[in-house]
Design a protein around this motif. Structure first.
Motif, PDB file in Angstrom:
ATOM      1  N   THR A 200       0.825  -1.214   0.000  1.00  0.00           N
ATOM      2  CA  THR A 200       0.000   0.000   0.000  1.00  0.00           C
ATOM      3  C   THR A 200       0.855   1.258   0.000  1.00  0.00           C
ATOM      4  N   GLU A 201       2.135   1.119  -0.270  1.00  0.00           N
ATOM      5  CA  GLU A 201       3.016   2.278  -0.381  1.00  0.00           C
ATOM      6  C   GLU A 201       3.811   2.151  -1.671  1.00  0.00           C
ATOM      7  N   SER A 202       3.739   3.190  -2.497  1.00  0.00           N
ATOM      8  CA  SER A 202       4.401   3.113  -3.799  1.00  0.00           C
ATOM      9  C   SER A 202       5.858   3.541  -3.753  1.00  0.00           C
ATOM     10  N   ASP A 205       5.510   9.809  -5.074  1.00  0.00           N
ATOM     11  CA  ASP A 205       4.484  10.768  -4.663  1.00  0.00           C
ATOM     12  C   ASP A 205       3.090  10.335  -5.102  1.00  0.00           C
ATOM     13  N   PRO A 207      -0.124   7.467  -5.532  1.00  0.00           N
ATOM     14  CA  PRO A 207      -0.688   6.390  -4.698  1.00  0.00           C
ATOM     15  C   PRO A 207      -0.193   5.017  -5.148  1.00  0.00           C
ATOM     16  N   ARG A 236      -5.523   3.651   5.817  1.00  0.00           N
ATOM     17  CA  ARG A 236      -5.177   4.088   4.476  1.00  0.00           C
ATOM     18  C   ARG A 236      -6.393   4.738   3.802  1.00  0.00           C
ATOM     19  N   SER A 237      -6.136   5.776   3.017  1.00  0.00           N
ATOM     20  CA  SER A 237      -7.218   6.384   2.216  1.00  0.00           C
ATOM     21  C   SER A 237      -7.244   5.730   0.841  1.00  0.00           C
ATOM     22  N   ASP A 291      -3.869   7.217  -0.595  1.00  0.00           N
ATOM     23  CA  ASP A 291      -2.767   6.276  -0.354  1.00  0.00           C
ATOM     24  C   ASP A 291      -2.783   5.121  -1.348  1.00  0.00           C
ATOM     25  N   VAL A 292      -4.002   4.633  -1.669  1.00  0.00           N
ATOM     26  CA  VAL A 292      -4.127   3.445  -2.506  1.00  0.00           C
ATOM     27  C   VAL A 292      -5.252   3.651  -3.519  1.00  0.00           C
TER      28      VAL A 292
END
Length: 407
Positions: A200-202, A205, A207, A236-237, A291-292
């Motif tokens: 869930t983290e790229s 900058d 998502p 997470r959004s 975030d995702v």
């Protein structure tokens, strides 16, 4: 002579007249008497009053002159008129945003459901291993038990060989020793060294982008909605992309899931271009600072070439914004080995990075976890254990094996 002739003529005329009267009287008797037609009823309109007529007798009332009538003052006449507003229909209240329960330990809380369906596998193995003499027939029964649970041929042979060796070295076996032995070997088979976290983290900058693929009917769109709840529960959004444009209800269904947790859904026209919806979803996620971005794709398998082209296009379009961080394949655990066939097809189309097994509580074939991981070389990351909104849980090998063996 003339007189005689005249008398005869007169007699004939008289006889004719008499016979005419008789015939006419007979005809009148044969016809029934008929009543004269009733005159039509005419309703006259009410009489119009004439000039000078009055409806009623005037009543004697005191009359006032114009000087005696109270007229409004100048101040009253210049007051601001009061506006009368039209009634406004109140807008429907926005759906309340739900707060999903935390995902940590969720599989442990759902263990009872898993144990009800999978207990036969663990109990069967423990019963066979507890026999005083483990002959070849017993080991064949152990193999059959594992194969029936869809563990797969190669993993089954590997597990049986390891159990044979350890039982031979162990010698005398207590129930507790057998339970520990079986737990360790099943954990080794399921695998504890996989990275089962959904990315869930790229690292950029933009998502993280997660694409969800699978055959229609496996619960793919529902799983995408539940996954949004999992991510929201972990802080997470999320932005949802309804790229399954070929199934009319898919976008509505996904939007309903999103509204329940406050996630926006990007959708396009029915039968529109899925790649365009995917592109707009990532664009919207970047604009909102989400975030995702979760992208639900179509799952038609009747034309393999068409599916490959479609998913390949979605992947290429999404990667214009940045790398695709996760591709999750949704499989129905109740389909057993048929799920492996589906897995192979999708693995040829896109690089699968994780597996979601749905309906795991509705089958005794939990060995599909092992088989599909061996087939694709990627871990099971999430499992569905019911129809509730929070019944999608991160896969935890220890909790899964404990449910297999039972208490």
């Amino acid at each position: 002579m003339e007189i005689v002739i005249l008398a005869v003529v007169i007699a004939l005329v008289a006889i004719g007249a008499i016979s005419g009267l008789v015939v006419s009287s007979r005809k009148k008797k044969q016809l029934p008497p008929q009543a004269p037609p009733a005159a039509p009823t005419i309703t006259a309109p009410p009489a119009e009053p004439h000039v000078g007529d009055e409806a009623e007798t005037p009543r004697e009332e005191p009359r006032r002159t114009i000087e005696e009538v109270d007229l409004p003052t100048a101040e009253d006449a210049v007051e601001t008129p009061v506006a009368v507003e039209d009634p406004v229909v109140a807008e429907a209240p926005a759906p309340a945003v739900e707060i999903p329960e935390p995902t940590a330990g969720r599989l442990v809380r759902l263990r009872a459901r898993l144990a009800r369906s999978q207990n036969s596998l663990g109990k069967g193995l423990l019963t066979l291993l507890s026999r005083e003499h483990l002959d070849e027939d017993t080991w064949e029964e152990i193999e059959d038990t594992l194969l029936t649970a869809d563990v797969g041929v190669a993993p089954t042979q590997e597990l049986v060989e390891r159990l044979r060796e350890r039982v031979r070295v162990l010698g005398t076996r207590t129930p507790e020793q057998l339970r520990t032995l079986l737990r360790e070997e099943l954990l080794h088979l399921v695998g504890t060294d996989f990275d089962r976290a959904v990315k869930t983290e790229s690292g950029l900058d933009t998502p993280a982008v997660v694409m969800v693929v699978g055959v229609n009917g496996t619960g793919k769109t529902t799983t995408t909605g539940k996954l949004a709840r999992v991510l929201v529960a972990d802080g997470r959004s999320v932005v949802l992309g309804a790229a399954d444009t070929f199934r009319a209800a898919a976008a509505d269904q996904l939007q309903t899931w999103g509204e329940r947790v406050g996630a926006r859904t990007v959708r396009g026209p029915e039968a529109g271009d899925p790649a365009s919806v995917a592109f707009d979803s990532v664009k919207e996620g970047i604009a909102e600072g989400a975030d995702v971005v979760l992208i639900d794709t179509a799952g038609r398998l009747h034309t393999k070439t068409g599916l490959m082209d479609e998913l390949g296009k979605v992947k290429r379009v999404v990667e214009k914004h940045g790398p695709l961080d996760e591709v999750l394949l949704v499989l129905d655990a109740t389909t057993g080995q048929n799920g492996l066939v589906q897995a192979r097809v999708f693995a040829e189309v896109v690089d699968i990075t994780g597996i979601v097994l749905t309906k795991l509580d509705g089958t005794a074939k939990g060995g599909i976890v092992v088989a599909v991981q061996r087939e694709l070389g990627v871990p099971v990351k999430l499992v569905g254990l019911g129809e509730g909104p929070d019944d999608l849980a991160p896969f935890e090998p220890e909790a899964f094996v404990d449910a297999l063996i039972g208490d």
